[in-house]
Scaffold this active site. Sequence first.
Site, PDB file in Angstrom:
ATOM      1  N   GLU A 238      -9.946   4.307   5.987  1.00 41.45           N
ATOM      2  CA  GLU A 238      -8.985   4.535   7.160  1.00 41.45           C
ATOM      3  C   GLU A 238      -9.789   5.387   8.348  1.00 41.45           C
ATOM      4  O   GLU A 238      -9.849   5.150   9.493  1.00 41.45           O
ATOM      5  CB  GLU A 238      -7.677   5.594   6.659  1.00 41.45           C
TER       6      GLU A 238
ATOM      7  N   GLY B 127       3.118   2.303  10.782  1.00 39.28           N
ATOM      8  CA  GLY B 127       2.895   1.562  12.069  1.00 39.28           C
ATOM      9  C   GLY B 127       2.836   0.323  11.795  1.00 39.28           C
ATOM     10  O   GLY B 127       3.399  -0.782  12.362  1.00 39.28           O
ATOM     11  N   ALA B 128       1.665  -0.196  10.852  1.00 37.69           N
ATOM     12  CA  ALA B 128       1.360  -1.620  10.399  1.00 37.69           C
ATOM     13  C   ALA B 128       0.640  -1.382   9.171  1.00 37.69           C
ATOM     14  O   ALA B 128       0.108  -0.544   8.760  1.00 37.69           O
ATOM     15  CB  ALA B 128       0.588  -1.945  11.657  1.00 37.69           C
ATOM     16  N   MET B 129       0.469  -2.794   8.775  1.00 37.34           N
ATOM     17  CA  MET B 129      -0.308  -2.772   7.485  1.00 37.34           C
ATOM     18  C   MET B 129      -1.289  -4.058   7.439  1.00 37.34           C
ATOM     19  O   MET B 129      -0.856  -5.188   7.856  1.00 37.34           O
ATOM     20  CB  MET B 129       0.805  -2.855   6.258  1.00 37.34           C
TER      21      MET B 129
ATOM     22  N   GLU C 114      -5.571  -2.895  12.596  1.00 32.11           N
ATOM     23  CA  GLU C 114      -5.286  -3.638  11.344  1.00 32.11           C
ATOM     24  C   GLU C 114      -6.258  -4.955  11.169  1.00 32.11           C
ATOM     25  O   GLU C 114      -6.876  -5.230  10.308  1.00 32.11           O
ATOM     26  CB  GLU C 114      -3.809  -3.952  11.311  1.00 32.11           C
TER      27      GLU C 114
ATOM     28  N   GLU D  58       0.762  -1.247  -0.025  1.00 33.97           N
ATOM     29  CA  GLU D  58       0.062   0.013  -0.199  1.00 33.97           C
ATOM     30  C   GLU D  58       0.731   1.180   0.196  1.00 33.97           C
ATOM     31  O   GLU D  58       2.000   1.219   0.773  1.00 33.97           O
ATOM     32  CB  GLU D  58      -0.970  -0.152   0.956  1.00 33.97           C
TER      33      GLU D  58
END
Length: 850
Positions: free
Chosen positions: A313, A254-256, A291, A122
Amino acid sequence: MRDAAPTTIFLKDYTPFGFIIDGVELTFRLAPKATRVLSRIKFRPNPDATDKRFFLHGESLTRISAAIDGKSADVRDVDGGIEADVPDAPFVWEAEVEINPQDNTALEGLYMSNGMYCTQCEAEGFRKITYYPDRPDVMAAFEVTIEGNEKVLLSNGNPLSQSQGFAKWQDPWPKPAYLFALVAGDLLNHPGTFTTKSGRQVDLNIWVRPGDENKCAFGMQALKDSMKWDEDVYGREYDLDLFNIVAVDDFNMGAMENKGLNVFNSSCVLASPETSTDGNFERIEAIIAHEYFHNWTGNRITCRDWFQLCLKEGLTVYRDQQFTADLRSAPVARISNVLALRGRQFPEDQGPLSHPVRPKSFQEINNFYTATVYEKGAEVIGMLKTLVGDAAYSKAVDLYFDRHDGDAATIEDWLQVFEDSTGRDLGQFKRWYSHSGTPRLTVREEYDGDTFTLHLSQSTAPTPGQDEKLPQVIPVAVGLLSPNGDEVMATQILELTEAEQSFRFEGHATRPIPSILRDFSAPVILEQDIDKTRRAFLLAHDTDPFNRWEAGRMLARESLLASITTGAAPDAAYLEGLGAVLRDDTLDAAYRALMLGQPTQSELAGLLHEAGITPDPEAIHTASEDLRNAKAAAFGDLLPVLYQDNQIDGPYSPDADGSGKRSLANAALSLISRTDGGALAAEQYAKADNMTLQLAALSCLLDAGAGKEQLAAFEQQWHGDRLVMDKWFSLQIMQAKPDQVAEVTTRLTQHPDFDMKNPNRFRAVMGALSMHHAGFHHKSGAAYALLAEWLIKLDPVNPQTTARMCSAFQTWKRYDPARQTMMSAELDRIANTKDLSRDTNEMITRIRSA
Ligand code: BES
Ligand code: ZN
């Protein structure tokens, strides 16, 4: 230029892709400097598309071969990818490319982190892996084969077969390429299981590098709590038999939420009491939830195009905020969210980077993962829920999941389910998605002995590209109190839809006191011309916990602004009201700790600027310190009591109660350290058995001008732990005196453990530099120059992280001519750098256009 010339993409230009994909097969032959990626993709013409051009994205790929229906294809290299002539019928595309994960320092596409392979796709990273229509509205089922020597080979979905050096994965759920993931490394797993409400058993794993396996238990529990919560509150069950999380040390974000294979920055998943603070635990819980929640809001229903980013989001942030409010304290969570909104989103929305929750154009989409899209996007969902009510919200969201499962959807689709299920016209509400800027809500009161009237008006200052604004729908939560503090009218939602509107409340024999914008019911600036006595009354009596806190905050703000502009002493009424709240044991500790806080220096600079006064960072710093010192003096007897009463016997637990007590005790300690030279902090440091207490003690020591010894001991103790060392780097800058910030930062960049290629370390240092208001804006200009120098160095290595950090300069127009000239010179220096990335170029151009 390394990147193609900047082109602007517009929302209005959206057209569907000319082809539909019936299946993707990928084979990865892993090698650090020369990974081969083989693709076999079944395409067929899309009857709904008008543009029939066969264009595939591709970036930094070495093409080995390309074929259509088994015959070598005549491929044309074009800007950002390739084109080819294809049959007007179903066909199979096959390609082999070579890529270099080892040299991929941008951390986008397939790259290496400490010897392990991982991906970040992404928003537009898949095109760095193979040729593909890298856009979220093209969805397909993937089958992935990995050949590599690593012990663990992971991809999305379920494992089909696995043997030494080989693994085959199948993801049955069609997905856009940005949700693709691959991980390969010598990893260990912390296993768990979850049984869904329909009785399916799901295997869970957190994969880490050896040595980190004792930092997974908390994340695993957070994952289980998230899975349960999404079933209970949104009725959403997990849809695969396996859910993997991997921790990587080098990660831009931060994270995916990759389908079935979430990839996390190790700072956002690894936790242990010894190495992580309460704040870290809270963030980890929230981000794991975030997530995981994307599995429905983002993956099962994705975005048609990147302009719709807030669809996934904003909604998912809203959901993770609800989760935190449910698991912990709702008022504390709300206050924290508003602090974050005011700290990050308000400055963005009031400066040169201001943009709507759904932008109309962009050059580099990575620059639009912003506080506005995320946090204001979440506020917009919250307002919608407030306006339609809880039950109607649930019904509409159920309809959204029913109607759009498997779709790449738009904000129009999202609003339509609310219109269809409630019958309400949301035409005006939709302006929240297209207007930029923070609306100002002005209140005037009137009373005639019986009827109390609130005259509300709204206006929004011009923002880049938007001079005139239409009125928005603003839900204003209001309650009324009697002069003795009783609530005489429970919270009601007033719907402000006009520029000016009056609301009448009849039958009040005594003049009621209004509590306005309860729970911060809309992301606006409330302007209320009320005196200190009124604020002190609300601080003592407001039955809405958010507004009670807000009353204290406003008193602190007014006290500070008066000190800055007129040299006034800290406000005695504020200190008195605050003291009463701090003594009230019926209020929980975390809430009282928040009460003890005060507006940040950059917030004060913003307020002064809004009021037409040029902020002086030195004066702001002095006033802030003076107010803290005044608290230390005024609460000389109370602080040791708060400290003592909030000590905890027994083992550490990161729960709301424990972390609340520690935050109040640490807040008391930081004030006590202003009068005892750090003696109590040294004691706490010596006996601390968890990072929350250890780090807070060290911070107090440094603030008191002591702590040299402890700082060295801390480094000795933790030099082997990257995440703890990030704290060590940051803290020294955060606690440096304003005139020493640049020097301390420079010294730290020379430390052998400073590594600009690691985003966490770069942010630990340069983020701390840019967030130290008085230090960053020190009149020497040394910090401006230092940050610019490092942004220029980082840009060719990691454009995304560089571009994000340029926002440190977004407020440059607030300051005096001398500072403006210095910042502007640094912006010019960055802008004139040869081969500047598209990411950074766009940010600097927008910031300079102020
Ligand atoms: N989808 C994003 C991660 C992402 C952002 C990838 C930008 C590529 C570019 C993820 O769901 C996310 O939003 N992560 C946030 C944390 C979250 C708790 C708000 C992050 O990484 O900061
Ligand atoms: Zn997200």
